[in-house]
Design an enzyme around this catalytic site. Structure first.
Site, PDB file in Angstrom:
ATOM      1  N   ASP A  76       0.832  -1.199   0.000  1.00  0.00           N
ATOM      2  CA  ASP A  76       0.000   0.000   0.000  1.00  0.00           C
ATOM      3  C   ASP A  76       0.870   1.253   0.000  1.00  0.00           C
ATOM      4  OD1 ASP A  76      -2.251  -1.545  -0.155  1.00  0.00           O
ATOM      5  OD2 ASP A  76      -3.035  -1.083   1.823  1.00  0.00           O
ATOM      6  N   HIS A  86      -4.440  -2.424  -1.879  1.00  0.00           N
ATOM      7  CA  HIS A  86      -5.028  -1.197  -2.416  1.00  0.00           C
ATOM      8  C   HIS A  86      -4.542  -0.868  -3.817  1.00  0.00           C
ATOM      9  CE1 HIS A  86      -7.427   1.115   0.537  1.00  0.00           C
ATOM     10  NE2 HIS A  86      -7.020   0.112   1.289  1.00  0.00           N
ATOM     11  N   ASP A 137      -0.588  -3.850   6.116  1.00  0.00           N
ATOM     12  CA  ASP A 137      -2.042  -3.965   5.948  1.00  0.00           C
ATOM     13  C   ASP A 137      -2.776  -3.533   7.212  1.00  0.00           C
ATOM     14  OD1 ASP A 137      -4.325  -4.262   4.530  1.00  0.00           O
ATOM     15  OD2 ASP A 137      -4.473  -6.423   4.698  1.00  0.00           O
TER      16      ASP A 137
HETATM   17 MN   LIG Z   1      -3.300  -0.230   4.047  1.00  0.00          MN
END
Ligand SMILES: [Mn+2]
EC number: 3.1.-.-
Length: 386
Positions: free
Chosen positions: A51, A87, A187
């Site tokens: 991410d 993401h 995460d």
């Molecule tokens: Mn994240």
């Protein structure tokens, strides 16, 4: 010799939280602060556990700022080693591959990326829930005596509380063929750690607040590895403060009531989240936002719950457990689909299916899958005949 790594995660570059460009800038600032810290500390490498970007289609200004920061890191001879998070994950090539072409980043995989010939760093990109059961966790053998660190982007329990987790931590430790020294995770946006069967496991946490319940300080983790021992220290980042303000209106309360409630707090430079309850009055969300911004807040979001409950659809919870993709994947995992179905479904969901050639591509995938299935049947029969 001491090997020093900076673990950064969940930077979510491009997140225009609450529709605010101030917040978008904050996410970039936090990432740059982490990179400057790595340069200042002269670490041997930065590891990023996914991410990096908030979406699978980051905008060019965010991509540019990211590459500029990574090039400053590269100028200081510090490699940036990353994996792909849920993401930002695209079907084929990833933005991390594009950045790698500038020489300012490397994508981790199942072969060991040695740092100082002493630490072997591996990476497995975010695995969706439907693909999890078939995922191969085989890692190549490292150099003898290397300290092994695997980077992943999953919600594992522990350290993630069981209600938020996707999988038990043991599931990973049992399926990886190596006896890992450490599992560096992304995460989950809080900084949490545990030790399981001698493996150090932790989340570095996100570098900016992605939701209002992420109240603890945002950090990056400085890792020092010496003689097979790892020490982890959190470094706090200068994240913007969030300030929740509850305001309850009675029938006769007007604008003055809101002004009083707000003026009792210091909103200067903060992200102010106002929750309005009680009676419906002439004072609107817009009025309240105006008062808060006039008093110097950087961002103001008003959740007006007067006259019934309103679903707060912009808010996202810890680690994005409630994201639409996550919910879809959750349901699909229950169906126990074949690998080919999982891949086609994901293509349909994440790519522009209107583009020409998509049908052909899917047909080709189906043919290939059929061939493979047919081949393996033949192989089984042949074996049986012998
Ligand atoms: Mn994240």
């Amino acid at each position: 010799m001491v090997t020093r790594l900076l673990h950064v995660s969940d930077t979510h570059l491009g997140n225009r939280q609450y529709g605010s460009d101030v917040r978008r800038e904050d996410f970039l600032d936090a990432f740059e602060e982490a990179i400057e810290y790595a340069i200042d500390q002269d670490v041997d490498a930065v590891i990023h556990t996914g991410d990096l970007f908030d979406s699978r289609d980051p905008r060019l200004p965010d991509l540019n700022r990211c590459i500029d920061a990574l090039q400053r890191l590269d100028d200081a001879d510090i490699p940036f080693l990353g994996i792909v998070g849920n993401h930002e994950r695209k079907m084929d090539d990833q933005y991390l591959d594009l950045i790698s072409k500038t020489g300012a980043a490397e994508r981790l995989d199942e072969s060991p990326r040695m740092v100082n010939d002493e630490v072997a760093v591996y990476g497995i990109d975010a695995v969706t829930k439907p693909a999890w059961h078939a995922k191969d966790f085989t890692l190549d053998e490292p150099l003898a005596d290397a300290y092994t660190i695997l980077c992943m982007h999953q919600l594992l329990h522990p350290p993630v509380p069981e209600i938020f987790a996707e999988h038990p931590l043991d599931d990973v430790l049992e399926r990886v063929n190596l006896d890992l020294d450490a599992l560096a995770l992304g995460d989950y946006h809080e900084t949490e750690g545990t030790i399981e069967d001698g493996t150090r496991v932790w989340y570095a946490g996100s570098t900016e607040r992605c939701a209002k319940d992420e109240t603890s300080p945002r950090t990056v983790s400085l890792l020092e590895i010496e003689d097979g021992d790892l020490t982890r220290r959190g470094k706090e980042l200068n994240s913007r403060d969030f300030l929740p303000i509850p305001i309850t209106f009675s029938e006769d309360d007007g604008r003055e009531h809101a002004e009083n409630e707000i003026s009792r707090r210091n909103v200067d430079g903060k992200v102010v989240l106002v929750t309005v309850t009680g009676e419906s009055t002439a004072v609107t969300s817009r009025d309240i936002r105006e008062i808060v911004i006039d008093r110097g807040a950087a961002v103001c979001r008003v959740d007006d719950q007067r006259g019934g409950f309103e679903f707060d659809d912009e808010e996202r919870s810890l680690g994005d457990i409630e994201s639409a993709d996550r919910l879809i994947e959750e349901r699909l995992a229950e169906q126990n689909l074949s690998e080919i179905s999982v891949e086609i479904e994901e293509r349909v969901r994440t790519e522009n299916v209107a583009r020409s050639g998509f049908d052909d591509e899917v047909e080709e995938m189906m043919m290939k899958a059929q061939d493979e299935a047919f081949d393996s049947d033949v192989a089984v029969q042949t074996e049986g005949d012998e």
